[in-house]
Design a protein around this motif. Structure first.
Motif, PDB file in Angstrom:
ATOM      1  N   ALA A  81      -8.958   2.391   6.645  1.00 49.28           N
ATOM      2  CA  ALA A  81      -9.590   1.077   6.514  1.00 49.28           C
ATOM      3  C   ALA A  81      -8.836   0.202   5.515  1.00 49.28           C
ATOM      4  O   ALA A  81      -8.606  -0.980   5.769  1.00 49.28           O
ATOM      5  CB  ALA A  81     -11.045   1.237   6.087  1.00 49.28           C
ATOM      6  N   ASN A  82      -8.436   0.778   4.391  1.00 48.08           N
ATOM      7  CA  ASN A  82      -7.695  -0.009   3.393  1.00 48.08           C
ATOM      8  C   ASN A  82      -6.303  -0.367   3.889  1.00 48.08           C
ATOM      9  O   ASN A  82      -5.804  -1.450   3.597  1.00 48.08           O
ATOM     10  CB  ASN A  82      -7.611   0.756   2.077  1.00 48.08           C
ATOM     11  N   ARG A  83      -5.678   0.517   4.645  1.00 43.88           N
ATOM     12  CA  ARG A  83      -4.353   0.222   5.191  1.00 43.88           C
ATOM     13  C   ARG A  83      -4.440  -0.964   6.147  1.00 43.88           C
ATOM     14  O   ARG A  83      -3.612  -1.881   6.095  1.00 43.88           O
ATOM     15  CB  ARG A  83      -3.793   1.458   5.892  1.00 43.88           C
ATOM     16  N   VAL A  84      -5.458  -0.980   7.012  1.00 45.30           N
ATOM     17  CA  VAL A  84      -5.641  -2.096   7.943  1.00 45.30           C
ATOM     18  C   VAL A  84      -5.928  -3.383   7.180  1.00 45.30           C
ATOM     19  O   VAL A  84      -5.385  -4.441   7.496  1.00 45.30           O
ATOM     20  CB  VAL A  84      -6.774  -1.769   8.944  1.00 45.30           C
ATOM     21  N   ARG A  85      -6.770  -3.306   6.148  1.00 47.06           N
ATOM     22  CA  ARG A  85      -7.110  -4.495   5.357  1.00 47.06           C
ATOM     23  C   ARG A  85      -5.876  -5.071   4.678  1.00 47.06           C
ATOM     24  O   ARG A  85      -5.653  -6.285   4.686  1.00 47.06           O
ATOM     25  CB  ARG A  85      -8.173  -4.146   4.323  1.00 47.06           C
ATOM     26  N   LEU A  86      -5.043  -4.221   4.106  1.00 52.69           N
ATOM     27  CA  LEU A  86      -3.843  -4.698   3.429  1.00 52.69           C
ATOM     28  C   LEU A  86      -2.826  -5.251   4.416  1.00 52.69           C
ATOM     29  O   LEU A  86      -2.111  -6.204   4.105  1.00 52.69           O
ATOM     30  CB  LEU A  86      -3.230  -3.571   2.592  1.00 52.69           C
ATOM     31  N   GLN A  87      -2.746  -4.680   5.603  1.00 49.18           N
ATOM     32  CA  GLN A  87      -1.828  -5.213   6.604  1.00 49.18           C
ATOM     33  C   GLN A  87      -2.271  -6.588   7.078  1.00 49.18           C
ATOM     34  O   GLN A  87      -1.450  -7.454   7.342  1.00 49.18           O
ATOM     35  CB  GLN A  87      -1.728  -4.256   7.790  1.00 49.18           C
ATOM     36  N   GLN A  88      -3.587  -6.804   7.166  1.00 47.74           N
ATOM     37  CA  GLN A  88      -4.089  -8.106   7.584  1.00 47.74           C
ATOM     38  C   GLN A  88      -3.838  -9.162   6.520  1.00 47.74           C
ATOM     39  O   GLN A  88      -3.635 -10.324   6.840  1.00 47.74           O
ATOM     40  CB  GLN A  88      -5.580  -8.024   7.906  1.00 47.74           C
ATOM     41  N   GLN A  89      -3.845  -8.781   5.260  1.00 51.18           N
ATOM     42  CA  GLN A  89      -3.560  -9.742   4.190  1.00 51.18           C
ATOM     43  C   GLN A  89      -2.121 -10.214   4.255  1.00 51.18           C
ATOM     44  O   GLN A  89      -1.812 -11.342   3.902  1.00 51.18           O
ATOM     45  CB  GLN A  89      -3.820  -9.124   2.825  1.00 51.18           C
ATOM     46  N   TYR A 141       0.810  -1.206   0.000  1.00 47.35           N
ATOM     47  CA  TYR A 141       0.000   0.000   0.000  1.00 47.35           C
ATOM     48  C   TYR A 141       0.850   1.265   0.000  1.00 47.35           C
ATOM     49  O   TYR A 141       0.322   2.363   0.079  1.00 47.35           O
ATOM     50  CB  TYR A 141      -0.955   0.006   1.188  1.00 47.35           C
TER      51      TYR A 141
END
Length: 65
Positions: free
Chosen positions: A25-33, A3
């Protein structure tokens, strides 16, 4: 996907800065992936691992036949 180069369509800022709720929200989602068992590997490494596994299975099948 990382990201660090993504740009938010909502605020036009880099996603890694997290300026708006959409960015955060997208930063958290990408970190979880990235937390998965193969999350740290790039796609080329995963393909190479798959090819090696298929080769090992073919060699094993050839030796037992």
């Amino acid at each position: 996907m990382t990201y660090d180069r993504l740009v938010c369509a909502n605020c036009a800022a880099p996603v890694n800065e997290g300026r708006c709720p959409v960015c955060r929200a997208n930063r958290v989602r990408l970190q979880q992936q990235d937390e998965g068992p193969f999350g740290g590997l790039n796609p080329v490494a995963l393909i190479a691992l798959l090819v090696m596994l298929i080769g090992a299975m073919a060699l094993l099948a050839h030796q037992t036949a």
